[in-house]
Scaffold this motif. Sequence first.
Motif, mmCIF file in Angstrom:
data_model
loop_
_atom_site.group_PDB
_atom_site.id
_atom_site.type_symbol
_atom_site.label_atom_id
_atom_site.label_comp_id
_atom_site.label_asym_id
_atom_site.label_seq_id
_atom_site.Cartn_x
_atom_site.Cartn_y
_atom_site.Cartn_z
ATOM 1 N N PRO A 100 0.465 -0.986 -0.290
ATOM 2 C CA PRO A 100 0.218 -0.422 -0.040
ATOM 3 C C PRO A 100 0.728 1.406 -0.060
ATOM 4 C CG PRO A 100 0.044 -1.190 2.462
ATOM 5 C CD PRO A 100 0.718 -2.282 1.288
ATOM 6 N N VAL A 101 0.272 2.203 -0.484
ATOM 7 C CA VAL A 101 1.129 3.135 -0.432
ATOM 8 C C VAL A 101 -0.362 4.438 0.133
ATOM 9 C CG1 VAL A 101 1.410 5.425 -2.413
ATOM 10 C CG2 VAL A 101 1.905 3.247 -2.882
ATOM 11 N N GLY A 102 0.514 5.483 1.116
ATOM 12 C CA GLY A 102 -0.305 6.178 2.183
ATOM 13 C C GLY A 102 -0.748 5.078 2.948
ATOM 14 N N ASP A 103 -1.894 6.115 3.411
ATOM 15 C CA ASP A 103 -2.620 6.539 4.155
ATOM 16 C C ASP A 103 -4.562 5.555 3.982
ATOM 17 O OD1 ASP A 103 -3.972 4.793 6.740
ATOM 18 O OD2 ASP A 103 -3.755 7.017 7.704
ATOM 19 N N VAL A 104 -5.012 4.880 4.821
ATOM 20 C CA VAL A 104 -6.332 4.674 4.384
ATOM 21 C C VAL A 104 -7.374 5.548 4.305
ATOM 22 C CG1 VAL A 104 -8.732 3.107 4.874
ATOM 23 C CG2 VAL A 104 -6.213 2.324 5.101
ATOM 24 N N SER A 105 -7.108 5.984 2.787
ATOM 25 C CA SER A 105 -9.093 7.339 3.012
ATOM 26 C C SER A 105 -10.283 7.061 2.654
ATOM 27 C CB SER A 105 -7.836 7.879 2.231
ATOM 28 O OG SER A 105 -7.911 7.195 0.564
ATOM 29 N N ALA A 106 -10.786 7.761 3.082
ATOM 30 C CA ALA A 106 -12.172 8.067 2.775
ATOM 31 C C ALA A 106 -13.004 8.481 2.944
ATOM 32 C CB ALA A 106 -12.686 6.830 3.617
ATOM 33 N N PRO A 107 -14.174 9.118 1.660
ATOM 34 C CA PRO A 107 -14.821 10.834 2.188
ATOM 35 C C PRO A 107 -15.441 10.868 2.946
ATOM 36 C CG PRO A 107 -16.044 8.901 0.390
ATOM 37 C CD PRO A 107 -14.603 7.899 0.683
ATOM 38 N N ALA A 108 -15.068 12.455 3.534
ATOM 39 C CA ALA A 108 -15.152 13.448 4.711
ATOM 40 C C ALA A 108 -16.658 12.403 5.368
ATOM 41 C CB ALA A 108 -15.491 14.740 4.533
ATOM 42 N N ALA A 109 -17.765 12.344 4.713
ATOM 43 C CA ALA A 109 -18.935 11.380 5.443
ATOM 44 C C ALA A 109 -18.304 10.913 6.435
ATOM 45 C CB ALA A 109 -19.296 11.292 4.303
ATOM 46 N N LEU A 110 -17.581 10.235 6.502
ATOM 47 C CA LEU A 110 -17.092 9.520 7.044
ATOM 48 C C LEU A 110 -16.471 9.004 8.346
ATOM 49 C CD1 LEU A 110 -16.920 6.193 5.619
ATOM 50 C CD2 LEU A 110 -19.066 6.702 5.862
ATOM 51 N N ASP A 111 -15.798 10.759 8.236
ATOM 52 C CA ASP A 111 -15.357 11.288 9.989
ATOM 53 C C ASP A 111 -15.909 10.565 11.283
ATOM 54 O OD1 ASP A 111 -13.477 11.434 7.793
ATOM 55 O OD2 ASP A 111 -13.418 14.376 7.511
#
Length: 405
Positions: free
Chosen positions: A126-137
Amino acid sequence: MSMMMEPKPDWTSTSIWHPVATAHDVRPRLLFRGGLLGRELVLWRADDGFVNVWENRCLHRGVRLSIGVNDGAELVCRYHGWRYANRSAGCTYIPAHPANSPARTITNRTFPVVERYGLIWTADEPVGDVSAPAALDGDTFTLRSLPVNAPADEVLAALTTHRFIPSHSIGSEDVQLEDLIVQAEPSGCAVTLASSDDAGTTTVVFFVQPLTEVRSVIRGVMAGAPTNPNGVLRHHADRLSVLVRTIEAADRSVPSPTSPPSLEVPVMLPAPTAATGRAASLSVAVVAKRTIADAIVAFELAPTGSEPLPTAAPGAHIDLHLPDDLVRQYSITNAPGEGDRYRIAVKLDPSSRGGSRHVHDHLNVGDVLEISEPRNGFPLRRNVPHTMFIAGGIGITPLISMASA
């Protein structure tokens, strides 16, 4: 419905984080069989909470480890009883050779893992961190996952037309799907859907996991915690089932799935390497120090990097490299599977030539020192119904790990 399109994701990339299970799938003392990009995976949560993601095969005969046993610290192959340690995936015991400690090179393949948004994520590199849309903050609610016999890109495209009733209106006969306002925002390997009616909006992010070239899994995560979780789960399961049937009914030329590999395929193990002797190949930090008995101090040594410590079978010891070229051996007291740190206990020798005296007086929390990889000249036999441990004084240290195992 509004839609913003992004470049098509490269589903074959080994650098992209993908969800491969929900947190509920990976429960303590159980095993979960997963997959990603044509590779079978086994996922298991150890008693210390760590989630392991490994290649789903025993290094002995290729048998699927997902039919084995999770004992909380080790995964035991069901076929011939080979044991693999939590975190490191190193083999700790081979029943056919009970008096020998397995070579350190006998280690299963592990994959990076992140637990986030109620999902378990992994990737080859993997490159970078796990990311998701801001709606799941904020708070999230994990929906039921559904497999689909279709390529991931087709599933992603179909999800942009998916509709569901907002959580607060589920069960109301006044709400019709065709009256809802749905906004779809594809982003990478996910689609964010915001479904609105007069009473409000519910946002769900649907991630698409590519199992193989022709099979996928839809994993949905809702923003916020619903007041009617059972109703929400049923509604989304029903709606996604309709979507899955529609996708699978599409006219496409689907190649026949390949047969799984034989469960009796011998695996060529790497040749055992010679013992490293007193080489200081590991860097560790002292994270705890406490007196546990008269003139005996216990230390906890954790890795200074992100990699887990090498597997230590019961009875193993490490070499501590101290100032003035001093090298001293101390038994590891914690059980296999606790690869986040080594525990040792050191007794102060009144006639110490510098080893135990330095450890007691000068080694403190925060100090970094070099150690060898574990070696074992005192392996535990696990193929007997009963074991009696007899020790005197500090000689109990290697037996502590054996008793724990």
